[in-house]
Design a protein around this motif. Structure first.
Motif, PDB file in Angstrom:
ATOM      1  N   THR A 109       0.926  -1.271  -0.127  1.00  0.00           N
ATOM      2  CA  THR A 109       0.138  -0.065  -0.007  1.00  0.00           C
ATOM      3  C   THR A 109       0.929   1.231   0.001  1.00  0.00           C
ATOM      4  O   THR A 109       1.884   1.446   0.822  1.00  0.00           O
ATOM      5  CB  THR A 109      -1.006   0.331   1.247  1.00  0.00           C
ATOM      6  OG1 THR A 109      -1.868  -1.094   1.250  1.00  0.00           O
ATOM      7  CG2 THR A 109      -1.746   1.385   1.319  1.00  0.00           C
ATOM      8  N   PHE A 110       0.669   2.174  -0.909  1.00  0.00           N
ATOM      9  CA  PHE A 110       1.343   3.366  -1.023  1.00  0.00           C
ATOM     10  C   PHE A 110       0.291   4.476  -1.094  1.00  0.00           C
ATOM     11  O   PHE A 110      -0.698   4.555  -1.304  1.00  0.00           O
ATOM     12  CB  PHE A 110       1.996   3.684  -2.419  1.00  0.00           C
ATOM     13  CG  PHE A 110       3.130   2.472  -2.695  1.00  0.00           C
ATOM     14  CD1 PHE A 110       4.383   2.673  -2.615  1.00  0.00           C
ATOM     15  CD2 PHE A 110       2.588   1.207  -3.245  1.00  0.00           C
ATOM     16  CE1 PHE A 110       5.236   1.726  -2.867  1.00  0.00           C
ATOM     17  CE2 PHE A 110       3.448   0.340  -3.709  1.00  0.00           C
ATOM     18  CZ  PHE A 110       5.032   0.371  -3.243  1.00  0.00           C
ATOM     19  N   SER A 111       0.714   5.445  -0.183  1.00  0.00           N
ATOM     20  CA  SER A 111      -0.035   6.509   0.279  1.00  0.00           C
ATOM     21  C   SER A 111       0.490   7.945   0.121  1.00  0.00           C
ATOM     22  O   SER A 111       1.655   8.087   0.275  1.00  0.00           O
ATOM     23  CB  SER A 111      -0.582   6.532   1.838  1.00  0.00           C
ATOM     24  OG  SER A 111      -1.225   5.357   2.085  1.00  0.00           O
ATOM     25  N   VAL A 112      -0.392   9.108  -0.059  1.00  0.00           N
ATOM     26  CA  VAL A 112       0.208  10.330  -0.392  1.00  0.00           C
ATOM     27  C   VAL A 112      -0.668  11.263   0.887  1.00  0.00           C
ATOM     28  O   VAL A 112      -1.953  11.245   0.770  1.00  0.00           O
ATOM     29  CB  VAL A 112      -0.218  10.842  -1.689  1.00  0.00           C
ATOM     30  CG1 VAL A 112       0.086  12.412  -1.765  1.00  0.00           C
ATOM     31  CG2 VAL A 112       0.742  10.241  -2.665  1.00  0.00           C
ATOM     32  N   ILE A 113      -0.141  11.827   1.523  1.00  0.00           N
ATOM     33  CA  ILE A 113      -0.370  12.530   2.939  1.00  0.00           C
ATOM     34  C   ILE A 113       0.036  13.779   2.711  1.00  0.00           C
ATOM     35  O   ILE A 113       1.303  14.032   2.856  1.00  0.00           O
ATOM     36  CB  ILE A 113      -0.409  11.943   4.232  1.00  0.00           C
ATOM     37  CG1 ILE A 113      -0.738  10.331   4.202  1.00  0.00           C
ATOM     38  CG2 ILE A 113      -0.872  12.763   5.197  1.00  0.00           C
ATOM     39  CD1 ILE A 113      -0.377   9.555   5.286  1.00  0.00           C
ATOM     40  N   ALA A 114      -0.912  14.958   2.821  1.00  0.00           N
ATOM     41  CA  ALA A 114      -0.481  16.125   2.690  1.00  0.00           C
ATOM     42  C   ALA A 114      -0.498  16.654   4.172  1.00  0.00           C
ATOM     43  O   ALA A 114      -1.661  16.528   4.802  1.00  0.00           O
ATOM     44  CB  ALA A 114      -1.402  17.037   1.910  1.00  0.00           C
ATOM     45  N   ALA A 115       0.399  17.407   4.747  1.00  0.00           N
ATOM     46  CA  ALA A 115       0.544  17.961   5.999  1.00  0.00           C
ATOM     47  C   ALA A 115       1.384  19.355   6.030  1.00  0.00           C
ATOM     48  O   ALA A 115       2.146  19.343   5.228  1.00  0.00           O
ATOM     49  CB  ALA A 115       1.093  16.983   7.127  1.00  0.00           C
ATOM     50  N   GLY A 116       0.869  20.226   7.131  1.00  0.00           N
ATOM     51  CA  GLY A 116       1.691  21.347   7.228  1.00  0.00           C
ATOM     52  C   GLY A 116       2.776  21.161   8.077  1.00  0.00           C
ATOM     53  O   GLY A 116       3.170  20.303   8.713  1.00  0.00           O
ATOM     54  N   LEU A 117       3.883  22.067   7.766  1.00  0.00           N
ATOM     55  CA  LEU A 117       5.151  21.960   8.387  1.00  0.00           C
ATOM     56  C   LEU A 117       5.322  21.910   9.921  1.00  0.00           C
ATOM     57  O   LEU A 117       5.748  21.488  10.681  1.00  0.00           O
ATOM     58  CB  LEU A 117       6.228  23.234   8.009  1.00  0.00           C
ATOM     59  CG  LEU A 117       7.672  22.960   8.604  1.00  0.00           C
ATOM     60  CD1 LEU A 117       8.513  21.775   8.341  1.00  0.00           C
ATOM     61  CD2 LEU A 117       8.438  24.199   8.071  1.00  0.00           C
ATOM     62  N   PRO A 118       4.296  22.815  10.565  1.00  0.00           N
ATOM     63  CA  PRO A 118       4.198  22.800  12.082  1.00  0.00           C
ATOM     64  C   PRO A 118       3.819  21.617  12.650  1.00  0.00           C
ATOM     65  O   PRO A 118       4.173  20.949  13.688  1.00  0.00           O
ATOM     66  CB  PRO A 118       3.001  23.910  12.294  1.00  0.00           C
ATOM     67  CG  PRO A 118       3.203  24.882  11.185  1.00  0.00           C
ATOM     68  CD  PRO A 118       3.470  23.999   9.967  1.00  0.00           C
TER      69      PRO A 118
END
Length: 218
Positions: free
Chosen positions: A126-135
């Motif tokens: 399973t490969f995932s793309v997760i978007a998150a902020g630097l803080p």
């Protein structure tokens, strides 16, 4: 005690000594030297004498039984086949014929000493793309919701310079064999994906500007 008492020089040339397998019930072992894009497999006595050698595309390691060498052949991301070549215990020579024993996605291979049974850990990825902020990332936290993209094949993602969008790429299998790259753009925080129709075979793509994608294709 860490003192070197015995050593055997493995003939080359090659880039790396990538596999070392002891043959059960004998005083021999098999070593594989990488000669891109293939591997040179050699049967050696303890005194360093080479009794036989084999050059083929299997470069992902192996296991050995008393009567055969079981090699793993690489695929795009993981091992994809087990290839068996008989080995004469008396002479230490390979047979001229090779058999593909198993095909699938696996990362480990084991066989019994008599060669009657084999085990592989065939599973799924399973490969995932997760978007998150630097803080949040600096705190070791990632969003708890669903990822932007999830697939059983390789995926990748690139953030646009202004941080508003994510360029995503998928590797999709083709009926004719191999895979192809498909591109899409989605809002950084999640939302509707917009497919990008590129001509030719896509090799690479990056967000060159907040409203522009650079695509390299054949």
């Amino acid at each position: 005690d860490g003192t070197v008492r015995d050593s055997v020089r493995v003939p080359g040339p090659g880039n790396d000594l990538a596999a070392l397998v002891s043959i059960p019930g004998t005083t021999r072992f098999v070593a594989m030297v990488i000669q891109p894009p293939r591997g040179l497999w050699q049967v050696l006595e303890r005194n360093g004498k080479v009794t036989d050698k084999l050059l083929n595309s299997c470069t992902c390691g192996a296991a050995a039984s008393q009567d055969a060498l079981w090699m793993t052949r690489a695929g795009p991301t993981v091992a994809e086949a087990v290839v068996r070549v008989a080995l004469d215990p008396a002479t230490g020579r390979f047979a001229t014929h090779q058999d593909t024993i198993y095909s699938g996605a696996f990362s480990n291979l084991s066989v019994t000493a008599d060669g009657a049974q084999m085990a592989v850990d065939d599973g799924s990825y399973t490969f995932s793309v997760i978007a998150a902020g630097l803080p949040d990332l600096l705190k070791g936290a990632v969003p708890s919701g669903a990822p932007l993209m999830q697939a059983s094949s390789r995926v990748g993602a690139f953030v646009s310079p202004d941080g508003q969008h994510v360029l995503m790429r998928r590797h999709v299998a083709r009926q004719a064999g191999g895979d192809q790259v498909r591109l899409s753009v989605a809002p950084f925080g999640g939302g509707v994906e917009t497919p990008l129709n590129a001509t030719g075979k896509v090799i690479a793509a990056r967000g060159a500007h907040s409203a522009t994608v650079a695509i390299y294709s054949h």
